[in-house]
Scaffold this active site. Structure first.
Site, PDB file in Angstrom:
ATOM      1  N   GLU A  78      37.548  31.639  28.768  1.00 39.32           N
ATOM      2  CA  GLU A  78      38.149  31.908  30.083  1.00 39.32           C
ATOM      3  C   GLU A  78      37.352  31.148  31.128  1.00 39.32           C
ATOM      4  O   GLU A  78      36.135  30.979  30.997  1.00 39.32           O
ATOM      5  CB  GLU A  78      38.106  33.412  30.385  1.00 39.32           C
ATOM      6  CG  GLU A  78      38.637  33.728  31.790  1.00 39.32           C
ATOM      7  CD  GLU A  78      38.810  35.211  32.073  1.00 39.32           C
ATOM      8  OE1 GLU A  78      38.067  36.020  31.499  1.00 39.32           O
ATOM      9  OE2 GLU A  78      39.697  35.543  32.878  1.00 39.32           O
TER      10      GLU A  78
ATOM     11  N   CYS B 263      41.343  37.940  32.854  1.00 37.34           N
ATOM     12  CA  CYS B 263      41.985  38.282  34.126  1.00 37.34           C
ATOM     13  C   CYS B 263      42.631  37.092  34.809  1.00 37.34           C
ATOM     14  O   CYS B 263      43.533  37.275  35.630  1.00 37.34           O
ATOM     15  CB  CYS B 263      40.967  38.938  35.054  1.00 37.34           C
ATOM     16  SG  CYS B 263      40.432  40.550  34.467  1.00 37.34           S
TER      17      CYS B 263
ATOM     18  N   ASN C  90      47.268  40.552  29.271  1.00 38.02           N
ATOM     19  CA  ASN C  90      45.838  40.524  28.941  1.00 38.02           C
ATOM     20  C   ASN C  90      45.312  41.939  28.797  1.00 38.02           C
ATOM     21  O   ASN C  90      45.250  42.483  27.705  1.00 38.02           O
ATOM     22  CB  ASN C  90      45.065  39.766  30.023  1.00 38.02           C
ATOM     23  CG  ASN C  90      43.566  40.007  29.932  1.00 38.02           C
ATOM     24  OD1 ASN C  90      43.005  39.948  28.836  1.00 38.02           O
ATOM     25  ND2 ASN C  90      42.921  40.326  31.029  1.00 38.02           N
ATOM     26  N   GLU C  91      44.943  42.529  29.899  1.00 37.88           N
ATOM     27  CA  GLU C  91      44.294  43.845  29.862  1.00 37.88           C
ATOM     28  C   GLU C  91      45.170  44.761  30.685  1.00 37.88           C
ATOM     29  O   GLU C  91      44.915  44.986  31.867  1.00 37.88           O
ATOM     30  CB  GLU C  91      42.904  43.695  30.478  1.00 37.88           C
ATOM     31  CG  GLU C  91      41.897  44.668  29.983  1.00 37.88           C
ATOM     32  CD  GLU C  91      40.496  44.309  30.458  1.00 37.88           C
ATOM     33  OE1 GLU C  91      40.277  44.254  31.684  1.00 37.88           O
ATOM     34  OE2 GLU C  91      39.614  44.092  29.608  1.00 37.88           O
TER      35      GLU C  91
HETATM   36  O1  AHR Z   1      35.615  38.757  29.938  1.00 36.28           O
HETATM   37  C1  AHR Z   1      35.619  39.059  31.296  1.00 36.28           C
HETATM   38  C2  AHR Z   1      36.804  39.907  31.729  1.00 36.28           C
HETATM   39  O2  AHR Z   1      36.719  41.180  31.185  1.00 36.28           O
HETATM   40  C3  AHR Z   1      38.148  39.423  31.293  1.00 36.28           C
HETATM   41  O3  AHR Z   1      38.662  38.470  32.135  1.00 36.28           O
HETATM   42  C4  AHR Z   1      38.975  40.655  31.352  1.00 36.28           C
HETATM   43  O4  AHR Z   1      40.044  40.644  30.445  1.00 36.28           O
HETATM   44  C5  AHR Z   1      38.006  41.771  31.124  1.00 36.28           C
HETATM   45  O5  AHR Z   1      38.112  42.727  32.116  1.00 36.28           O
END
Ligand code: AHR
Length: 649
Positions: free
Chosen positions: A47, A238, A372-373
């Site tokens: 990322e 994110c 993603n999350e």
């Molecule tokens: O790895 C850092 C962040 O942690 C990522 O972007 C996110 O998916 C999680 O909250």
């Protein structure tokens, strides 16, 4: 627990200290091999956080190369007559360029400096390819001079470029640095009375990963290759979601000519008040094409993560901030088009884009994550139409759903239940937890539902109190990961997170690989990942003591695998206790005879020990040769160690 088994069985003398050793009898069934282990089991997650892409893996050295930052000259210092313009721009998605004009007096100067990412750092005798799109707006000829200057403004490398056309053209020149300089700047002078227009001012080392011009930093890409990753998850995290709808990651903006990829504001720019970087943007120079190509280079399955029609839920509360379900079509189309971009025939629209970029062969995409999350009911409501559309057109693609940001709790349980209902193929779990959690959760997957979706531990890292990449966290991860291996019938993939961080630009830690502009260091945690990644095996071997898996009894965590192709057995065993422990492995179904192998140990007397840029090899695996004489194998595990035994069959 059988008290006898774990009673004090031996006393070992280490230095002047008496240390009580425990005895363990572990049986490993070699005859009846267990579940297949996926090739994707141990992978990496990339990322653009902590300046992981621009300023990091992506080897571009010029910041704000197209003048598209909201403050168009951020990163630049100008002198003389410099004007930012947009008329007759060569790249419509990056419309700004600069005009350098005669300063009005022959003793005066016009030009501009770039500060790079935390400085422009060059190495002695290394070569750098400077390139620029330019034209002479009012005459036929002009000239610029490009210089590398040190912090005291001394010029230490210089080249001239003749600009000889009224039309926009790309010019390039090689600058060779006579010395190493960590905090240089680049300066571009107008060296003629005639004005010149400049756009997409760029500089890369010529020695990039695989020598590519729009390339990656060689040491960082090499570190990824050396992990032997099975899967490569990208581009987030994110940043897939964005701070708002406009800043979400849109893969279509990241492909095609690099000059015409529009800039995006990085979602991590605003996240941490204690580490606010107002100049954190995504040039998208390392876009989806380059990320697929990198997956291929490092031998990992590509795993793109796509936006599910949801913006970062931490930063945007409530349904009203999210994309309405009725408006999801373009998002779903992005997912379908991505499959075509990766796998489609060169005659298809997106397959042709890939081919035109230099890769007519498919990238063999087999899976994608949607979201993603994410958590709450807004997520399955949006995921469902994606699943329907992808299954209808591409039943061959495996779909990964999210279980949210936590490894347990109400949202996690709800998320998992919904993923089962929607028949996601895999569920992405995230956990950033302390060492106690990791050590206490090695049996986490032992009782998971074997019939539901498979597990993808898509983001995890042990966070010690000081949030360092120290030996304590690495040992806890190594111990915990025996639970991944033992449960390979349900855990299909795992990726540590985050991957990279710039020492001058970190926002989040710990991270697997640290770097500055000239050096990089592999953390202790990196070596744990590498030991697993290099010794995946094809099948689990049942490894038990007293008919139970080893999930922390007296601090011992163990699992084993066999590689039927290489004819090797891998015994992984962590001793997290303060005492040496004697372990007797008995192999069921192994013929007697002499066997060769190796023992690799990761150890330190100091739980806080870490590898740093100045001391990169403080804790690294040490390997010795071993010989086994029969099917009983006795080992003495030193305290606080992670051990890997490779036995040739
Ligand atoms: O790895 C850092 C962040 O942690 C990522 O972007 C996110 O998916 C999680 O909250």
């Amino acid at each position: 627990m059988n008290k006898l088994k774990y009673s004090v069985a031996a006393i070992a003398l280490f230095g002047s200290q008496l240390i009580f050793a425990q005895a363990h009898d572990i049986s490993v069934d070699v005859k009846k091999t267990g579940a297949p282990i996926q090739k994707t089991m141990y992978g990496i997650f990339f990322e653009d956080i902590n300046y992981g892409a621009d300023g990091g893996l992506y080897a571009e050295m010029i910041k704000n190369r197209s003048f598209e930052f909201p403050q168009s000259l951020l990163g630049w210092t100008t002198f003389g007559k410099v004007e930012v313009r947009t008329d007759e721009a060569p790249f419509p998605k990056n419309p700004r360029y600069v005009r350098l004009a005669y300063p009005g007096h022959k003793e005066k100067r016009t030009g501009l400096d770039n500060e790079g990412f935390f400085g422009i750092s060059v190495k002695e005798n290394a070569e750098y390819r400077f390139s620029v799109w330019a034209r002479v707006p009012e005459n036929d000829n002009s000239e610029i001079r490009v210089e590398l200057i040190d912090p005291a403004s001394n010029i230490f490398a210089s080249q001239k470029i003749a600009i000889n056309s009224k039309d926009w053209k790309k010019y390039q020149v090689i600058l060779k640095s006579p010395r190493t300089e960590a905090k240089a700047r680049i300066r571009i002078f107008l060296a003629s009375d005639n004005s010149v227009d400049l756009e997409h001012i760029s500089m890369f080392p010529t020695d990039t990963w695989k020598g590519r011009e729009n390339g990656l930093r060689k040491d960082l890409a090499q570190a990824l290759y050396d992990l032997h990753p099975g899967v490569f998850r990208f581009p987030g995290g994110c940043i897939v979601e964005g701070t708002d709808v406009d800043t979400r990651y849109q893969w279509k903006n990241t492909v095609g000519s690099v000059e015409n990829r529009p800039l995006n504001e990085n979602r991590w720019e605003y996240t941490f008040p204690h580490r606010f970087f107002p100049d954190y943007f995504q040039s998208y120079g390392m876009g989806f094409y380059e990320l697929f190509q990198l997956s291929e280079d490092i031998g990992a399955e590509p795993l793109p993560v796509l936006n599910v029609g949801m913006i970062c839920q931490y930063q945007n509360k409530g349904e009203a901030c999210q994309i309405a379900v009725k408006d999801l079509d373009p998002y779903i189309q992005d997912a379908l088009d991505l499959i075509e971009f990766a796998n489609g025939d060169t005659g298809t629209k997106w397959g042709k884009v890939r081919a035109d970029m230099g890769h007519p062969a498919p990238f063999h995409l087999r899976m994608m994550a949607i979201g993603n999350e994410q958590w709450g009911k807004m997520y399955p409501e949006r995921l469902e139409p994606f699943i329907k559309a992808i299954r209808a057109k591409h039943p061959e693609i495996k779909i990964i759903g999210s279980a949210g940001p936590n490894p347990d709790g109400k949202d996690f349980d709800y998320g998992w239940a919904e993923m089962k209902r929607l028949k996601a193929d895999l569920v992405d779990e995230h956990y950033y937890r302390n060492p106690e959690w990791f050590l206490g959760n090695a049996a986490r997957y032992d009782n998971y539902d074997r019939k539901g979706p498979k597990v993808f531990a898509g983001e995890y890292a042990c966070h010690p109190k000081n949030r360092k990449n120290n030996f304590e966290s690495a040992l806890a991860e190594a111990a915990f990961m025996t639970g991944f291996e033992r449960n390979a019938d349900v855990v299909y993939m795992c990726t540590y997170a985050p991957l990279f961080t710039h020492i001058d630009g970190w926002q989040w830690k710990p991270d697997m690989i640290w770097f500055d502009n000239l050096r990089s260091v592999r953390s202790v945690n990196y070596y744990v990942q590498q030991l697993y990644g290099m010794h995946v095996g094809t099948n689990v071997l049942k490894t038990q003591e007293n008919k139970l898996p080893l999930t922390g009894q007296n601090g011992i965590y163990a699992s084993s695998a066999i590689d039927k192709n290489k004819n090797e057995i891998y015994l992984k065993i962590a001793n997290t206790s303060d005492a040496a422990q004697k372990v007797t492995y008995t192999f069921k179904g192994l013929k007697k005879g002499e066997r060769k192998g190796t023992h690799t140990v990761l150890k330190s007397d100091n739980m806080n020990a870490e590898n740093t840029l100045d001391n990169p090899f403080a804790v690294v695996p040490e390997t010795e040769k071993i010989t086994l004489t029969n099917n009983v194998f006795e080992v003495k595990l030193a305290p606080k160690t992670f051990n890997l035994y490779v036995i040739e069959l």
